[in-house]
Write a protein that holds these residues in place. Structure first.
Motif, mmCIF file in Angstrom:
data_model
loop_
_atom_site.group_PDB
_atom_site.id
_atom_site.type_symbol
_atom_site.label_atom_id
_atom_site.label_comp_id
_atom_site.label_asym_id
_atom_site.label_seq_id
_atom_site.Cartn_x
_atom_site.Cartn_y
_atom_site.Cartn_z
ATOM 1 N N VAL A 59 9.262 0.892 -30.172
ATOM 2 C CA VAL A 59 9.481 2.262 -29.694
ATOM 3 C C VAL A 59 10.175 3.083 -30.775
ATOM 4 O O VAL A 59 11.121 2.619 -31.419
ATOM 5 C CB VAL A 59 10.324 2.246 -28.396
ATOM 6 N N GLU A 60 9.717 4.329 -30.973
ATOM 7 C CA GLU A 60 10.252 5.185 -32.026
ATOM 8 C C GLU A 60 11.043 6.376 -31.500
ATOM 9 O O GLU A 60 11.687 7.092 -32.278
ATOM 10 C CB GLU A 60 9.102 5.689 -32.897
ATOM 11 N N ARG A 61 10.972 6.628 -30.215
ATOM 12 C CA ARG A 61 11.753 7.710 -29.603
ATOM 13 C C ARG A 61 11.901 7.424 -28.115
ATOM 14 O O ARG A 61 10.996 6.890 -27.485
ATOM 15 C CB ARG A 61 11.087 9.075 -29.803
ATOM 16 N N ILE A 62 13.050 7.824 -27.561
ATOM 17 C CA ILE A 62 13.300 7.724 -26.121
ATOM 18 C C ILE A 62 13.349 9.133 -25.537
ATOM 19 O O ILE A 62 13.988 10.019 -26.101
ATOM 20 C CB ILE A 62 14.638 7.018 -25.814
ATOM 21 N N ALA A 63 12.675 9.343 -24.419
ATOM 22 C CA ALA A 63 12.757 10.603 -23.681
ATOM 23 C C ALA A 63 13.255 10.307 -22.272
ATOM 24 O O ALA A 63 12.870 9.300 -21.673
ATOM 25 C CB ALA A 63 11.390 11.283 -23.623
ATOM 26 N N VAL A 64 14.095 11.179 -21.739
ATOM 27 C CA VAL A 64 14.668 10.932 -20.419
ATOM 28 C C VAL A 64 14.864 12.243 -19.662
ATOM 29 O O VAL A 64 15.196 13.272 -20.256
ATOM 30 C CB VAL A 64 16.020 10.181 -20.544
ATOM 31 N N THR A 65 14.632 12.208 -18.359
ATOM 32 C CA THR A 65 14.914 13.379 -17.525
ATOM 33 C C THR A 65 16.423 13.511 -17.376
ATOM 34 O O THR A 65 17.127 12.552 -17.094
ATOM 35 C CB THR A 65 14.268 13.255 -16.136
ATOM 36 N N ILE A 66 16.910 14.748 -17.553
ATOM 37 C CA ILE A 66 18.359 14.989 -17.546
ATOM 38 C C ILE A 66 18.809 15.816 -16.341
ATOM 39 O O ILE A 66 19.985 16.131 -16.219
ATOM 40 C CB ILE A 66 18.803 15.676 -18.844
ATOM 41 N N GLY A 67 17.879 16.169 -15.440
ATOM 42 C CA GLY A 67 18.243 16.934 -14.270
ATOM 43 C C GLY A 67 17.722 18.357 -14.331
ATOM 44 O O GLY A 67 17.035 18.718 -15.292
ATOM 45 N N PRO A 68 18.045 19.136 -13.316
ATOM 46 C CA PRO A 68 18.875 18.784 -12.157
ATOM 47 C C PRO A 68 18.185 17.766 -11.247
ATOM 48 O O PRO A 68 16.970 17.629 -11.275
ATOM 49 C CB PRO A 68 19.069 20.124 -11.448
ATOM 50 N N GLY A 69 19.003 17.088 -10.455
ATOM 51 C CA GLY A 69 18.495 16.060 -9.557
ATOM 52 C C GLY A 69 19.645 15.234 -9.022
ATOM 53 O O GLY A 69 20.753 15.742 -8.830
ATOM 54 N N SER A 70 19.384 13.957 -8.819
ATOM 55 C CA SER A 70 20.387 13.041 -8.294
ATOM 56 C C SER A 70 21.499 12.815 -9.310
ATOM 57 O O SER A 70 21.241 12.409 -10.446
ATOM 58 C CB SER A 70 19.730 11.696 -7.952
ATOM 59 N N PHE A 71 22.744 13.075 -8.913
ATOM 60 C CA PHE A 71 23.866 12.910 -9.838
ATOM 61 C C PHE A 71 23.912 11.483 -10.386
ATOM 62 O O PHE A 71 23.997 11.269 -11.592
ATOM 63 C CB PHE A 71 25.191 13.228 -9.123
ATOM 64 N N THR A 72 23.860 10.498 -9.501
ATOM 65 C CA THR A 72 23.955 9.104 -9.932
ATOM 66 C C THR A 72 22.732 8.696 -10.736
ATOM 67 O O THR A 72 22.846 8.055 -11.782
ATOM 68 C CB THR A 72 24.114 8.178 -8.717
ATOM 69 N N GLY A 73 21.549 9.068 -10.265
ATOM 70 C CA GLY A 73 20.327 8.708 -10.964
ATOM 71 C C GLY A 73 20.280 9.263 -12.374
ATOM 72 O O GLY A 73 19.886 8.576 -13.318
ATOM 73 N N ILE A 74 20.692 10.513 -12.533
ATOM 74 C CA ILE A 74 20.692 11.138 -13.857
ATOM 75 C C ILE A 74 21.618 10.378 -14.803
ATOM 76 O O ILE A 74 21.269 10.110 -15.957
ATOM 77 C CB ILE A 74 21.116 12.614 -13.758
ATOM 78 N N ARG A 75 22.789 10.020 -14.333
ATOM 79 C CA ARG A 75 23.734 9.280 -15.175
ATOM 80 C C ARG A 75 23.131 7.950 -15.625
ATOM 81 O O ARG A 75 23.298 7.544 -16.776
ATOM 82 C CB ARG A 75 25.045 9.033 -14.417
ATOM 83 N N VAL A 76 22.446 7.274 -14.719
ATOM 84 C CA VAL A 76 21.823 5.985 -15.048
ATOM 85 C C VAL A 76 20.777 6.164 -16.153
ATOM 86 O O VAL A 76 20.769 5.431 -17.147
ATOM 87 C CB VAL A 76 21.170 5.363 -13.803
ATOM 88 N N GLY A 77 19.895 7.139 -15.974
ATOM 89 C CA GLY A 77 18.833 7.355 -16.948
ATOM 90 C C GLY A 77 19.347 7.761 -18.314
ATOM 91 O O GLY A 77 18.898 7.237 -19.340
ATOM 92 N N VAL A 78 20.279 8.708 -18.335
ATOM 93 C CA VAL A 78 20.815 9.186 -19.609
ATOM 94 C C VAL A 78 21.566 8.068 -20.334
ATOM 95 O O VAL A 78 21.424 7.895 -21.555
ATOM 96 C CB VAL A 78 21.721 10.411 -19.397
ATOM 97 N N ALA A 79 22.352 7.282 -19.591
ATOM 98 C CA ALA A 79 23.093 6.182 -20.211
ATOM 99 C C ALA A 79 22.133 5.141 -20.786
ATOM 100 O O ALA A 79 22.350 4.636 -21.898
ATOM 101 C CB ALA A 79 24.026 5.536 -19.190
#
Length: 219
Positions: A59-79
């Protein structure tokens, strides 16, 4: 460029492996779980990589949804995204849920501007408008329903998202907040990694508040 896209901002836990050179989704996995993204995400990533025939080291790049949305879910994905990027020594980019929804709508109605509107509860709506070419026309924001209705009344374009029927009662059908992982991947491929590490986009404070009356004094 091989991109690993992650989404944990809503009820889905999803990952996709995308080849930006061929504009092809090589593999993807998604489960509608509601909660528990932290426990499921690594398994979802493994499934997407396996389907793509790729290893994480490729993998050469990571992309992640940052919100708005679920507070807990966003933290999990970004981390998770920042952890992968650090371990692999590759860039990571954030993609908002509003731009993802708008991009999905443009595929259905090309040539039309799009207003992405999510029901944020507490009489508020998460709102952002985009041109027919996908350029943001304003900033993502949380506004009272009355203000959102006034804005939508003069908006010349499509409305997508769970708040659509609130803004235009004549709209019928199943309007939900959907963040297709394939679109997250494509937006992530086009994003500029020099803008910095992805950070959660909350737009307002959390519903849960600390119970100050039960706080233990520090010594």
């Amino acid at each position: 460029m091989i991109i690993l896209a992650l989404d944990t901002a809503g009820v889905d836990c999803a990952a996709a492996v995308f080849d930006s050179g061929s504009e092809t989704v090589l593999g993807e996995a998604s489960e509608m779980i509601g909660k528990g993204h932290a426990e499921h995400l690594m398994g979802i990533v493994d499934r997407a990589l396996s389907q793509a025939g790729k290893k994480l080291a490729m993998v050469e790049r990571i992309a992640v949804t940052i919100g708005p949305g679920s507070f807990t879910g966003i933290r999990v994905g970004v981390a998770a995204a920042r952890g992968f990027a650090l371990a692999l020594g590759i860039p990571t980019v954030g993609v908002t849920t509003l731009e993802t929804m708008a991009a999905a709508q443009r595929l259905k109605t090309p040539g039309r501007a799009v207003l992405a509107a999510m029901d944020a509860k507490r009489d508020e709506i998460y709102l952002q408008s985009f041109s027919a070419e996908g350029e943001p026309l304003d900033e993502p924001r949380a506004v009272p329903i009355a203000e959102a209705i006034a804005f939508a009344s003069s908006f010349d374009g499509e409305i997508t998202g769970s708040a659509a029927p609130l803004l235009r009662p004549e709209l019928t059908g199943d309007y939900v907040n959907a963040f297709p992982i394939s679109i997250v991947a494509r937006l992530g491929a086009a994003a500029d990694p020099s803008s910095g590490k992805p950070k959660p986009l909350y737009l307002r404070g959390p519903d849960a508040k600390p119970q100050a009356g039960f706080a233990i004094a520090r010594v």
